[in-house]
Design an enzyme around this catalytic site. Structure first.
Site, PDB file in Angstrom:
ATOM      1  N   SER A 186      80.879  51.923 -94.829  1.00 11.42           N
ATOM      2  CA  SER A 186      81.742  51.916 -93.647  1.00 11.42           C
ATOM      3  C   SER A 186      82.837  50.865 -93.727  1.00 11.42           C
ATOM      4  CB  SER A 186      80.909  51.694 -92.385  1.00 11.42           C
ATOM      5  OG  SER A 186      80.159  50.515 -92.522  1.00 11.42           O
ATOM      6  N   HIS A 208      79.839  44.519 -90.380  1.00 13.87           N
ATOM      7  CA  HIS A 208      81.092  44.946 -89.743  1.00 13.87           C
ATOM      8  C   HIS A 208      81.923  43.745 -89.376  1.00 13.87           C
ATOM      9  CE1 HIS A 208      79.665  49.218 -88.390  1.00 13.87           C
ATOM     10  NE2 HIS A 208      79.985  49.169 -89.658  1.00 13.87           N
ATOM     11  N   ASP A 268      81.974  49.391 -82.331  1.00 12.81           N
ATOM     12  CA  ASP A 268      80.586  49.785 -82.518  1.00 12.81           C
ATOM     13  C   ASP A 268      79.904  50.191 -81.215  1.00 12.81           C
ATOM     14  OD1 ASP A 268      79.995  47.420 -85.226  1.00 12.81           O
ATOM     15  OD2 ASP A 268      80.772  49.471 -85.212  1.00 12.81           O
TER      16      ASP A 268
END
Lengths: 206, 179
Positions: free
Chosen positions: B44, B83, B120
């Site tokens: 990702s 992330h 998110d």
């Protein structure tokens, strides 16, 4: 004698782990000794040292396990510290201090173990208790990596200042035949002679 | 081999293994992160971080800032996620760890880049009813990386037999060494 049997198996174990595994299996079945690779100085030294231990203990000296016990105790404590650090049953932040204590203690124990080994043990492979009317001895030996000269030294333990030592220095070619078998008789005779020399030196010193 | 020699050899092996363990533990103490070295498992964050990259983390007491890449845990998920932080709320100075609110997003470049993905929370990555992350969810922030070295770990995870083979070979080497 039980001592003899246990002294033979370490030499056999050292050799068996080398390429001669097949031969070892066969020879062990026949109850013979196993040959040692003549280029493997570590196994050669081990075989000679084990023989020395036999001769000295047969000569009436009892083995002193103090150094070995200290190594085992320190080693066990060190491993346990690491296990505590790994398996302490609390969540991350709560165990920060425990972890720090374990890591520092591990470092200290490892340092202590290494210092002990280098200063007290050194090259010595046998410590004995004093014989009746005699002194305790320590046996150390050297067999440098690419040299055939085996050197055995018998000294008092603990070392007295100005004490002379009894030593034996010969090429391993005098004791190993071309197939790698240790021919015990001449070696035992030489070691026994060195032991007697050590004992008479101690008598003179007294 | 008599008992004494066997014990000494076992302890030798034990000392080698435990020294590796202690080195890992001291790394945990030094960085303040409970897992200072992690392997990227998802794609990702491409093209910044690829699957199989190794990340080095620290935690420390420094505040989490927007733009930092963090590794965090979500309740109900086994594997941590890597992330980037896009929002931080400290509602009062000196807020405790549970009071700092952090929002993350899977974006490879610092914010100002693509608006294609949602963050998110919008992507329903967090647990049910969770809007923000707190500092205690965060395992660490990324301070360095090694490309591709972690692929070995991924292979070992996917095919456990490789792991057992490797350990078996290493054990044989240690046990048969002459020292």
């Amino acid at each position: 004698m039980a001592r003899g049997a246990s002294a033979k198996t370490p030499a056999a174990a050292g050799a068996a782990l080398a390429a001669a595994a097949g031969k070892a299996g066969e020879a062990a079945k026949l109850g013979k000794k196993t040959p040692i690779d003549l280029g493997d100085t570590a196994s050669l030294k081990r075989a000679l040292d084990d023989c020395v231990v036999q001769v000295v203990t047969d000569g009436g000296y009892e083995e002193d396990h103090f150094v070995s016990n200290v190594k085992i105790a320190l080693g066990t404590v060190t491993c346990l510290l690491a296990l505590v650090a790994q398996f302490y049953p609390k969540k991350w932040l709560a165990q920060w201090w425990v972890l720090l204590a374990c890591v520092l203690a591990y470092g200290a124990c490892t340092l202590a173990l290494n210092v002990f080994i280098t200063r007290v043990e050194g090259e010595v492979f046998l410590f004995t208790r004093p014989r009746k009317g005699g002194k305790a001895l320590q046996a150390s030996s050297k067999l440098p990596r690419f040299s055939p000269e085996y050197m055995l030294q018998l000294e008092t333990h603990p070392k007295a200042p100005n004490s002379k030592l009894a030593s034996l220095e010969r090429s391993i070619a005098s004791y190993f035949d071309v197939d790698g078998f240790l021919v015990e008789a001449p070696f035992r005779a030489d070691v026994l002679r060195t032991l007697r020399a050590f004992e008479s030196q101690q008598k003179k010193a007294q | 081999m008599n008992v004494r020699q066997l014990m000494l050899q076992t302890l030798n092996l034990g000392l080698i293994i435990t020294s590796a363990l202690i080195i890992w533990k001291s790394l945990i103490l030094w960085t303040g992160s409970e897992s200072p070295v992690v392997v990227v498992l998802s794609g990702s964050m491409e093209p910044a971080y690829y699957r199989g990259d190794i990340l080095f983390l620290t935690m420390g007491r420094r505040p989490v800032r927007v733009g930092e890449v963090v590794v965090f845990n979500i309740e109900g998920r086994d594997i941590p996620i890597v992330h980037r932080v896009v929002k931080v709320h400290e509602r009062r100075p000196g807020a405790r760890d549970e009071e700092v609110e952090i929002l993350t997003k899977a974006c490879p470049t610092p914010p100002g880049g693509d608006a294609n993905y949602g963050n998110d929370y919008e992507g329903q990555l967090y647990a049910d009813g969770q809007r923000w992350l707190n500092r205690n969810h965060i395992m660490g922030r990324v301070i360095g990386f090694l490309p591709s070295v972690g692929r070995v770990t991924i292979i070992m995870n996917d095919q456990p037999i490789v792991k057992y083979l490797l350990i078996g070979v290493l054990a044989i080497f240690v046990l048969t060494s002459k020292e």
